[in-house]
Design a protein around this motif. Structure first.
Motif, PDB file in Angstrom:
ATOM      1  N   THR A   1       0.816  -1.228   0.000  1.00  0.00           N
ATOM      2  CA  THR A   1       0.000   0.000   0.000  1.00  0.00           C
ATOM      3  C   THR A   1       0.847   1.274   0.000  1.00  0.00           C
ATOM      4  N   PRO A   2       1.893   1.415   0.839  1.00  0.00           N
ATOM      5  CA  PRO A   2       2.663   2.665   0.801  1.00  0.00           C
ATOM      6  C   PRO A   2       3.316   2.921  -0.549  1.00  0.00           C
ATOM      7  N   PHE A   3       3.696   1.820  -1.261  1.00  0.00           N
ATOM      8  CA  PHE A   3       4.246   2.017  -2.609  1.00  0.00           C
ATOM      9  C   PHE A   3       3.179   2.633  -3.518  1.00  0.00           C
ATOM     10  N   ALA A   4       1.952   2.079  -3.444  1.00  0.00           N
ATOM     11  CA  ALA A   4       0.872   2.572  -4.297  1.00  0.00           C
ATOM     12  C   ALA A   4       0.528   4.023  -3.958  1.00  0.00           C
ATOM     13  N   LEU A   5       0.486   4.336  -2.664  1.00  0.00           N
ATOM     14  CA  LEU A   5       0.183   5.709  -2.271  1.00  0.00           C
ATOM     15  C   LEU A   5       1.257   6.680  -2.772  1.00  0.00           C
ATOM     16  N   THR A   6       2.511   6.256  -2.715  1.00  0.00           N
ATOM     17  CA  THR A   6       3.601   7.098  -3.222  1.00  0.00           C
ATOM     18  C   THR A   6       3.456   7.328  -4.715  1.00  0.00           C
ATOM     19  N   MET A   7       3.109   6.242  -5.440  1.00  0.00           N
ATOM     20  CA  MET A   7       2.916   6.389  -6.879  1.00  0.00           C
ATOM     21  C   MET A   7       1.756   7.336  -7.184  1.00  0.00           C
ATOM     22  N   LEU A   8       0.673   7.249  -6.419  1.00  0.00           N
ATOM     23  CA  LEU A   8      -0.447   8.163  -6.615  1.00  0.00           C
ATOM     24  C   LEU A   8      -0.006   9.608  -6.376  1.00  0.00           C
ATOM     25  N   GLY A   9       0.778   9.800  -5.320  1.00  0.00           N
ATOM     26  CA  GLY A   9       1.279  11.148  -5.046  1.00  0.00           C
ATOM     27  C   GLY A   9       2.091  11.692  -6.204  1.00  0.00           C
ATOM     28  N   LYS A  10       2.942  10.847  -6.773  1.00  0.00           N
ATOM     29  CA  LYS A  10       3.790  11.312  -7.876  1.00  0.00           C
ATOM     30  C   LYS A  10       2.974  11.551  -9.151  1.00  0.00           C
ATOM     31  N   ILE A  11       1.885  10.788  -9.314  1.00  0.00           N
ATOM     32  CA  ILE A  11       1.003  11.034 -10.460  1.00  0.00           C
ATOM     33  C   ILE A  11       0.385  12.424 -10.350  1.00  0.00           C
ATOM     34  N   TYR A  12      -0.072  12.766  -9.155  1.00  0.00           N
ATOM     35  CA  TYR A  12      -0.694  14.090  -8.983  1.00  0.00           C
ATOM     36  C   TYR A  12       0.339  15.204  -9.030  1.00  0.00           C
ATOM     37  N   VAL A  13       1.577  14.919  -8.669  1.00  0.00           N
ATOM     38  CA  VAL A  13       2.650  15.898  -8.885  1.00  0.00           C
ATOM     39  C   VAL A  13       2.799  16.164 -10.380  1.00  0.00           C
ATOM     40  N   ALA A  14       2.772  15.076 -11.176  1.00  0.00           N
ATOM     41  CA  ALA A  14       2.916  15.222 -12.624  1.00  0.00           C
ATOM     42  C   ALA A  14       1.752  16.011 -13.226  1.00  0.00           C
ATOM     43  N   MET A  15       0.581  15.956 -12.571  1.00  0.00           N
ATOM     44  CA  MET A  15      -0.583  16.692 -13.069  1.00  0.00           C
ATOM     45  C   MET A  15      -0.696  18.073 -12.437  1.00  0.00           C
ATOM     46  N   ASN A  16       0.337  18.471 -11.687  1.00  0.00           N
ATOM     47  CA  ASN A  16       0.352  19.786 -11.019  1.00  0.00           C
ATOM     48  C   ASN A  16      -0.778  19.946 -10.014  1.00  0.00           C
ATOM     49  N   ASN A  17      -1.262  18.851  -9.482  1.00  0.00           N
ATOM     50  CA  ASN A  17      -2.259  18.894  -8.410  1.00  0.00           C
ATOM     51  C   ASN A  17      -1.517  18.670  -7.096  1.00  0.00           C
ATOM     52  N   ASP A  18      -0.812  19.719  -6.664  1.00  0.00           N
ATOM     53  CA  ASP A  18       0.114  19.580  -5.543  1.00  0.00           C
ATOM     54  C   ASP A  18      -0.589  19.283  -4.224  1.00  0.00           C
ATOM     55  N   ALA A  19      -1.781  19.827  -4.033  1.00  0.00           N
ATOM     56  CA  ALA A  19      -2.478  19.621  -2.765  1.00  0.00           C
ATOM     57  C   ALA A  19      -2.812  18.148  -2.557  1.00  0.00           C
ATOM     58  N   GLU A  20      -3.335  17.501  -3.604  1.00  0.00           N
ATOM     59  CA  GLU A  20      -3.679  16.089  -3.452  1.00  0.00           C
ATOM     60  C   GLU A  20      -2.421  15.230  -3.355  1.00  0.00           C
ATOM     61  N   ALA A  21      -1.390  15.590  -4.106  1.00  0.00           N
ATOM     62  CA  ALA A  21      -0.128  14.847  -4.013  1.00  0.00           C
ATOM     63  C   ALA A  21       0.408  14.893  -2.588  1.00  0.00           C
ATOM     64  N   LEU A  22       0.397  16.096  -1.998  1.00  0.00           N
ATOM     65  CA  LEU A  22       0.890  16.245  -0.633  1.00  0.00           C
ATOM     66  C   LEU A  22       0.067  15.402   0.336  1.00  0.00           C
ATOM     67  N   GLY A  23      -1.236  15.307   0.078  1.00  0.00           N
ATOM     68  CA  GLY A  23      -2.095  14.484   0.932  1.00  0.00           C
ATOM     69  C   GLY A  23      -1.668  13.031   0.937  1.00  0.00           C
ATOM     70  N   TYR A  24      -1.405  12.467  -0.232  1.00  0.00           N
ATOM     71  CA  TYR A  24      -0.962  11.063  -0.293  1.00  0.00           C
ATOM     72  C   TYR A  24       0.390  10.878   0.391  1.00  0.00           C
ATOM     73  N   PHE A  25       1.310  11.804   0.147  1.00  0.00           N
ATOM     74  CA  PHE A  25       2.638  11.671   0.761  1.00  0.00           C
ATOM     75  C   PHE A  25       2.551  11.762   2.298  1.00  0.00           C
ATOM     76  N   LYS A  26       1.680  12.637   2.791  1.00  0.00           N
ATOM     77  CA  LYS A  26       1.541  12.772   4.241  1.00  0.00           C
ATOM     78  C   LYS A  26       0.956  11.507   4.862  1.00  0.00           C
ATOM     79  N   ILE A  27       0.053  10.827   4.135  1.00  0.00           N
ATOM     80  CA  ILE A  27      -0.483   9.551   4.638  1.00  0.00           C
ATOM     81  C   ILE A  27       0.646   8.530   4.797  1.00  0.00           C
ATOM     82  N   VAL A  28       1.518   8.470   3.792  1.00  0.00           N
ATOM     83  CA  VAL A  28       2.636   7.520   3.853  1.00  0.00           C
ATOM     84  C   VAL A  28       3.530   7.828   5.051  1.00  0.00           C
ATOM     85  N   LEU A  29       3.904   9.091   5.207  1.00  0.00           N
ATOM     86  CA  LEU A  29       4.817   9.460   6.297  1.00  0.00           C
ATOM     87  C   LEU A  29       4.171   9.282   7.662  1.00  0.00           C
ATOM     88  N   GLY A  30       2.869   9.523   7.745  1.00  0.00           N
ATOM     89  CA  GLY A  30       2.209   9.439   9.037  1.00  0.00           C
ATOM     90  C   GLY A  30       1.805   8.044   9.433  1.00  0.00           C
TER      91      GLY A  30
END
Length: 850
Positions: A306-335
């Motif tokens: 799951t953390p791998f998938a969440l990281t990939m989702l975060g990077k997908i939203y980074v690529a789409m310039n949707n930084d807020a949602e990307a940050l949300g996924y990354f924060k879930i992984v770290l937390g």
């Protein structure tokens, strides 16, 4: 329509179960007013059943189960639009088809909260006008598109929007929950409701792991299911970059009926292939990859992948310039996944997102955590570089150099792969005044990367190093090179400004500044050019032009240069007012003060209010003088207040009718400057104030002080005349005549003096004699007053008083003669009174004869 989501912080993460955490999205809700609908919005949910695309004319027909609200939004791209539909869901496996499908490049569906579905359409040619209407059946919405140009048919494929299980819920930013759509046929059935979930098994960090998403394959290969022949083959394909082939193998494996454990592993591996295949692709493919990853997470929320998938989702939203949602996924992984081996990559990505949003201190904390806690990870070089750049952004140049120089020592070849490294080091040296080092490093960057987009800035900075070393000729040569090689760039504009600063010729400076203002009006340096032009104008004594240039700057500029501009304008105002005051040209000061009233008020300079107030004072415009001088008094510090300010303010207040305030200010002036230039006049003005209030005792005291401090006979005579009024107020007419006679003697002793005060004094004396009944003396006084009188205006009144004195002294013939002279002047007041007197004298004469 853009998805804008983010996850909440660690405190919230700990309170939610893992299934809800994964779908913690902050979605920007669409406020969709009714467009193209006559009746009010119904509560029923409509279904989008079919979409057909036609040509000749180009149009899109959307068939729904019923009429609903819609809105068409034209996007920034000329070939894009978005169609938002309220209270709708998509039918399963909905497709787009039709004979006109060739002119549509992409369809993209986005599910938004509150039952809103957005369909983004990108055409091959450009789009002109767009309109829409409902069909007669009220179920088909037709959008007509005027295509700008015809484009060749292109190969397309039907779009399948994957759906998530209805049992799963999405938590929005507003705290609402919405049902997710049904899964596609190939997904396993929805899991039963969970009673209790086992603890997530974190993946231990291994020395061979890189700290990135790429560790997925190593973890997968060590799993039992990873040794299954199809999955092992798919893994090998992934290592070779053959992700489409791997995806096909995994699909076949899933259809073969594997065990639940291996189905779980296969779903995440399939998500990885979709993610890797989408790298560098368009937004459509990125969303498809996100769909596959979300499918895996939805059904196997407690998986070790799951953390791998969440990281990939975060990077997908980074690529789409949707930084807020990307940050949300990354924060879930770290937390949530404390021992996730890909944490270094997540820390790096979070740091970059914070740096992008100018939250540099937060970015540094994540970079340092990645460097200090995970040494040797694959992102170490990039993280250290970003860390150095972040310290540079905070102007901590020595700290930035500490990290960047260590990076060069550890990875010397990085200088030839990362231009940012050399540029940042060079700029750090420049900011710490190490100009030779800065020049060497920046020159190396310029030569190693000849096609670097910002080379015009780099070359300009090299010129700056020479300029700061006072090597002006070399600096000028570099700036000229920038202007020749990179016309129209930022470096061109900055180098032009530098050249203007280095020349001593005002006309050349002005030429450069005006060029920037006219050719690059929207560039930030255009505002700076206006400011520098105003400086030149001020130095040349063109104060009014300088003031006008600053007014223009403040109108078109933000607040960046406001303080410096207002200070410069304040100086121009002061110099201009002082220049005009020196030649007693207060009318021009008054004209400028009125015209530039808004600017003076905006600047709020005590000096400007003082100078403009003094000009109003000299022009006898006492209300305006009192207003400006009062503002100056409030703004000045006591130690910097001009000594005459209180006197001017007090006198202006008295003249404007503010008696009490005027007396207070004049008395304050006497206390603060008892030996000042205007002390005598201040006492005299105070006495006049008390005289107006009929406080004769205080008036007497003030006038006596003024008499003692008077500088010359003229001032003494004026004070004596005022004292005579005090005597009249107390009924002491003998004393009054004595004081007037003393004043007359003083006026007479002044060589070449103005006759007006003498005439006025004799008139006052005559009126006093009349009041005392000394008519002969009154005649003499009025006769003398007329001799000193030099104007036609007012003479009739004085002669009338003389006639009155004759009449009361029984010289009626003489009185009649003077009355006739006054009547002959035609004066509307005294002439009429004289005629009345003549009729009265004639009547009395007839009575005597009778």
């Amino acid at each position: 329509m853009e998805l804008n989501a983010s996850a909440s912080g660690n405190n919230t993460v700990n309170k939610l179960n893992l299934t809800k955490i994964i779908f913690l999205w902050l979605v920007v809700c669409l406020a969709l007013p009714p467009v193209g609908v006559d009746e009010a919005r119904g509560s029923a949910v409509r279904t989008v059943e079919d979409i057909q695309v036609y040509d000749k004319p180009a149009r899109i027909a959307i068939r729904l189960s019923g009429k609903t609200d819609y809105k068409i939004i034209r996007l920034e791209e000329a070939n894009s639009m978005s169609i938002a539909l309220r209270d709708v869901v998509l039918a399963g496996n909905i497709q787009t088809a039709g004979p006109g499908r060739f002119w549509v490049s992409e369809f993209r569906f986005v599910n938004l909260p509150d039952g809103v579905v957005s369909l983004k359409v990108i055409s091959v040619p450009g789009m002109g006008t767009v309109d829409a209407e409902w069909g007669s059946d009220a179920k088909t919405l037709t959008i007509r598109v005027a295509l700008v140009q015809d484009g060749p048919p292109r190969k397309t494929r039907d779009v399948h929007l994957k759906r998530k299980p209805a049992s799963l819920m999405t938590v929005s930013a507003a705290g609402k929950t919405t049902n997710a759509p049904q899964p596609s046929a190939e997904l396993p059935p929805a899991p039963k409701p969970e009673i209790s979930l086992p603890a997530v098994q974190a993946i231990p960090v291994k020395n061979k792991l890189t700290g990135s998403i790429d560790d997925f394959l190593d973890v997968f290969s060590s799993d039992g299911c990873g040794k299954e022949e199809p999955l092992q083959k798919a893994t090998d394909y992934c290592r070779k970059g053959l992700y489409e082939e791997a995806h096909t193998i995994i699909d076949a494996f899933l259809q073969s009926g594997p065990s639940e454990k291996c189905r779980e592993a296969a779903f995440f591996l399939k998500g990885l292939t979709a993610y890797k295949h989408s790298e560098g692709a368009d937004e459509f493919q990125l969303l498809e990859a996100a769909n596959e990853l979300q499918d895996a997470i939805s059904y196997y929320a407690q998986s070790k992948y799951t953390p791998f998938a969440l990281t990939m989702l975060g990077k997908i939203y980074v690529a789409m310039n949707n930084d807020a949602e990307a940050l949300g996924y990354f924060k879930i992984v770290l937390g949530t996944f404390k021992k996730y081996p890909g944490t270094p990559e997540v820390l790096f990505e979070v740091g970059r997102l914070y740096a992008k949003s100018k939250k540099t201190s937060q970015a540094i904390s994540y970079y340092e955590q990645a460097v200090n806690q995970y040494p040797g990870n694959v992102f170490e070089k990039e993280t250290k570089l970003e860390l150095g750049k972040a310290y540079f952004e905070l102007n901590r140049f020595s700290k930035a150099l500490e990290h960047l120089e260590a990076l060069v020592d550890a990875y010397p070849r990085m200088m030839y792969t990362s231009p940012d490294l050399l540029i940042t080091i060079g700029n750090c040296y420049y900011q710490t005044a190490k100009y030779p080092k800065a020049r060497d490093v920046l020159a190396k960057a310029y030569n190693i990367y000849p096609n670097m987009s910002d080379n015009h800035i780099t070359l300009t900075r090299i010129g700056d190093t020479y300029a700061d070393e006072k090597r002006i000729d070399k600096a000028k040569k570099i700036y000229e090179q920038v202007r020749d090689r990179y016309p129209g760039t930022d470096g061109f504009i900055i180098s032009s400004l530098r050249l203007a600063n280095l020349t001593d010729k005002p006309d050349e400076k002005e030429k450069i500044y005006r060029m920037i203002m006219e050719d690059f009006p929207n560039h930030p340096m255009a505002d700076l050019s206006r400011l520098r032009l105003a400086e030149i104008q001020q130095k040349e004594g063109k104060y009014k032009e300088s003031i006008a240039t600053i007014n223009e700057l403040i109108q078109v500029s933000g607040r960046a240069l406001r303080r410096e501009a207002e200070y410069l304008q304040e100086q121009s105002f002061e110099k201009y007012f002082q220049q005009r005051m020196a030649v007693n040209d207060y009318p021009h000061i008054l004209q400028t003060a009125e015209k530039e009233r808004k600017a003076i008020k905006r600047i709020e300079s005590p000096n400007l209010f003082y100078l403009s107030g003094k000009a109003f004072y000299l022009g006898n415009l006492y209300p305006q003088a009192a207003d400006n001088l009062g503002k100056a008094y409030k703004l000045f510090q006591d130690s910097k207040r001009p000594k005459d300010l209180l006197f001017l303010l007090g006198k202006s207040l008295l003249e404007a009718g503010a008696l009490e305030d005027g007396l207070v200010k004049l008395n304050q002036y006497l206390l603060e400057d008892p030996k000042g230039e205007y002390v005598a006049e201040a006492h005299m003005r105070i006495g006049r104030g008390w005289l107006e209030k009929k406080d004769y005792q205080k008036a007497e005291g003030a006038f006596q002080n003024a008499l003692l401090l008077a500088k010359n006979d003229s001032e003494k005579a004026d004070v004596l005349m005022l004292l005579s009024r005090v005597s009249a107020g107390t009924g002491k007419y003998e004393e009054k005549t004595e004081r007037i006679m003393k004043a007359i003697k003083l006026y007479a002793s002044i060589a070449g003096s103005d006759p007006a005060p003498m005439s006025s004094a004799y008139r006052e004396l005559g009126e006093t004699f009349l009041a005392m009944g000394s008519y002969g003396q009154a005649v003499d006084a009025f006769t003398t007053a007329i001799q000193y009188f030099r104007r036609e205006e007012g003479l009739a009144g004085l002669r009338y008083l003389l006639a009155e004195a004759y009449l009361k002294s029984k010289a009626s013939d003489r009185a009649a003669q003077v009355y006739r002279e006054v009547a002959a002047t035609g004066d509307p007041i005294w002439g009429k009174l004289a005629e009345e007197r003549l009729r009265s004298i004639a009547f009395e004469n007839r009575l005597e004869r009778t």
